[in-house]
Design an enzyme around this catalytic site. Structure first.
Site, short mmCIF file in Angstrom:
data_model
loop_
_atom_site.label_atom_id
_atom_site.label_comp_id
_atom_site.label_asym_id
_atom_site.label_seq_id
_atom_site.Cartn_x
_atom_site.Cartn_y
_atom_site.Cartn_z
N HIS A 154 48.36 50.31 18.09
CA HIS A 154 50.00 50.11 18.09
C HIS A 154 50.21 49.25 19.28
O HIS A 154 50.61 48.13 19.56
CB HIS A 154 50.53 51.19 18.13
N CYS A 208 44.91 36.25 5.11
CA CYS A 208 45.66 37.13 5.73
C CYS A 208 44.88 38.02 6.63
O CYS A 208 45.20 38.85 7.21
CB CYS A 208 46.85 37.87 5.02
N ARG A 266 52.10 45.02 6.62
CA ARG A 266 51.32 46.42 6.48
C ARG A 266 52.24 47.46 6.72
O ARG A 266 52.81 47.80 7.40
CB ARG A 266 49.98 46.59 7.44
N ARG A 298 32.95 47.25 8.11
CA ARG A 298 33.56 46.69 9.10
C ARG A 298 33.86 47.51 10.55
O ARG A 298 34.36 46.95 11.42
CB ARG A 298 34.99 46.03 8.63
N ARG A 350 53.16 44.50 1.57
CA ARG A 350 51.90 45.19 0.92
C ARG A 350 52.12 46.77 0.59
O ARG A 350 52.70 47.29 1.48
CB ARG A 350 50.74 44.88 1.81
#
Ligand code: PEP
Ligand code: MG
Length: 600
Positions: free
Chosen positions: A203, A516, A310, A479, A347
């Site tokens: 964050h 995105c 998100r 990932r 989303r």
């Protein structure tokens, strides 16, 4: 810090370079301030009788901060799956509101004129000793909770005071910073920050990038040796803290800083203009948003709305179950206002996979497991329906769109549409204001979805390609696994082939197709993606001015040629080389200051 030396001149100390990881580019030159390093300290200076009310206010403020932190410790996972953790946190929260505990603390401040920290520590310590001797095992176990509550409030007290003491133009060195700290420090004119902990996708790192605060994380080595007032340079690109810079180093960094600032100024100008290529093709350059705080800065970065909000952090940072429908309505309305006159794409909660449930079921292959839309459709009452209701209610100005994560089957889009219809009907019966026209988009993250792109383009109102996950699934490369990171590249021709296929399906059916994933913010990937036919990009807000500037300097025809060559290449390295050469040929150096984000 009023006696701090002039930070703009070099001093006698030997130059020391402390390496870390740069997470927010830029150069800061100033005086250091050590912040929150080590355990919280209690101020034992007696307070004047007339300062009692102020001290009580300081206590209340710290209690509120501590409560906020405790709430952040609870996750949605507790709500769905683990009651035990939620109960512990609830116990701590109750302590923070317990008059039997806090009454004596306030009383001590009033009658003994001690600081809030001293009063709190002595009262809680006494309490801890008493229950530690208790026969009751449950009560004895509460001593740990009490200690944790005490530490949290003391730290909150210390932070409140420290923030107030920090002079403008400080470079903060800390073990860790929260996003709230960063925002407060930013309001105090913070120049840069260096922490020992933290992650690039945390964050606070994302906010530092968004606020243009040069930041370095993971600076373990010799950080304890730096002192408040030491002169220093932070190089947020290279990930370096230079303490006691030499005259030459300072001169070099002053030049770099001046160049950076003029580039940022030029980018800010580019951001206010539309993203249109030299041959007249318009693109939509939208923002990816994860934190409520980011909503305030979208205009500054020239975002054409929100391409991906998100919602995981919004849920996970609240106490279990406390991201209520009402709270969601407020946040989504705020997002719609921030995106105006464009749309805000929200989303649905994408839990599972890398955003794993801390208390959740252990899965051998979480990325292939119970995540995204699968989890939502399996537990519609807990998560899906309240989120859909909130979106419908917040959509009164018609600016919201909903995006479905981890879609694999056409049926998943249809089922969510049914839920939207059912909830809209229910809201009508309840007489609540809402707008049932909520465009539904599918994330293209799974190879199957890209391969069936035509059918998805007909079923959904828009598509958004999540190259972070699409790359992981196409190349079978985790990932988040460092060992295979060099094999992960969204510019692999196999990934590009699927992007092209999806863009073509969008063009044939009149369905907008965006990207995105992180590649939408990578200056090398962007000309390829546009050449492949995507019409919108959604990236981290701080990348947007650079992206717009790039797009304004090139033609669509040139990008088409690059994309054709990229699809014919045999591997990702070749595509990267082609993209680098293309950039060198078509774009002047000064245009390109956007960070190169080659992996998520
Ligand atoms: C993606 O997968 O590209 C994406 C945007 O989603 P996330 O990074 O949140 O998984
Ligand atoms: Mg994803």
């Amino acid at each position: 810090m009023s006696s701090s030396p002039d930070p703009t001149t070099s001093d006698a100390g030997p130059e020391r370079i402390i390496e870390g990881t740069g997470v927010a580019p830029g150069i800061a030159i100033g005086a250091l301030y050590r912040y929150n390093v080590g355990p919280p300290e209690v101020d034992r200076t007696p307070i004047a009788p007339e300062a009692v009310e102020d001290e009580l206010a300081v206590l209340e403020d710290a209690l509120a901060r501590a409560e906020q932190e405790i709430e952040q410790a609870r996750t949605i996972a507790d709500r769905i799956l683990g009651a035990e953790q939620a109960a512990i946190v609830e116990a701590q929260r109750m302590m923070l509101n317990d008059e039997a505990l806090l009454g004596p603390v306030r009383e001590r401040i009033r009658t003994e004129h001690v600081t809030a920290g001293q009063a709190l520590q002595s009262v809680l310590r006494g309490y801890r000793e008493r229950i530690g001797e208790s026969e009751d095992a449950y009560l004895r176990d509460r001593t740990d909770d009490l200690l944790e509550v005490e530490t949290r409030v003391l730290r909150a007290l210390e932070r409140g005071r420290t923030v107030a003491q920090i002079e403008p133009n400080a470079i903060v060195v800390a073990d860790a910073l929260t996003a709230t700290d960063l925002i407060q420090l930013h309001e105090h004119g913070l120049l840069g920050c260096v922490t020992t902990g933290g992650g690039p996708h945390s964050h606070v790192s994302i906010l530092a990038r968004a606020l243009h605060i040069p930041a370095v994380i993971g600076a373990e080595e010799r950080l304890e040796a730096v002192e408040t007032h030491d002169r220093a340079v932070v190089d947020g690109q290279a990930g370096r803290l230079i303490v006691h810079p030499s005259a030459d180093t300072l001169e070099d960094y002053r030049r770099r800083r001046a160049r950076q600032q003029s580039l940022w100024a030029e980018q800010a100008q580019a951001a206010s203009a539309p993203a249109e290529t030299t041959d007249g093709h318009s693109l939509s350059v939208q923002a990816n948003v994860e934190f409520e705080e980011e909503l305030q800065i979208l205009k500054e970065y020239g975002a054409d709305g929100i391409g991906l909000l998100r919602t995981e952090v919004l849920f996970l940072s609240r106490p279990a179950g406390a991201f209520t429908e009402e709270e969601q309505v407020a946040v989504y309305r705020k997002a719609a206002r921030a995106a105006h006159p464009h749309s805000a794409t929200v989303r649905l909660l994408d839990l599972g996979g890398d955003k794993s449930l801390s208390q959740g079921p252990r899965e051998a292959n979480p990325s292939l497991g119970w995540r995204g839309i699968r989890l939502l459709l399996d537990r519609p009452e807990e998560l899906l329906r309240p989120q859909v209701r909130a979106l419908l209610r917040a959509n009164t100005e018609g600016a919201l769109r909903v995006l479905l994560p981890m879609v694999t089957h056409l049926d998943e889009v249809r089922r969510v549409r049914s839920v939207i219809q059912e909830e809209a009907d229910r809201l009508s019966r309840e007489g609540r204001a809402h707008d049932p026209t909520l465009p539904v988009g599918a994330m293209v993250e799974v190879p199957a979805t890209a391969l069936q792109a035509r059918a998805f383009a007909e079923e959904a109102d828009f598509l958004s390609i999540g190259t972070n996950d699409l790359t992981q699934y196409v190349l079978a490369v985790d990932r988040d696994n460092d060992r295979v990171a060099s094999r992960y590249d969204p510019l692999h021709p196999a990934v590009l082939g699927l992007v092209q296929r999806t863009a073509a399906a969008g063009r044939d059916t009149g369905t907008p197709v965006a990207v995105c994933g992180e590649s939408a913010g990578d200056v090398h990937a962007v000309p390829v993606l546009i050449g492949l036919g995507v019409t919108a990009l959604s990236a981290t807000p701080s990348h947007l001015p650079g992206l717009k500037r790039l797009i304004q300097h090139v033609s669509r025809a040139e990008m088409d040629a690059l994309a054709t060559a990229a699809c014919e290449a045999s591997n990702a390295q070749t595509v990267r080389r082609q993209a680098r050469e293309w950039i060198a040929q078509h774009v002047e150096d000064a245009v390109l200051d956007a960070p190169d984000v080659s992996s998520p």
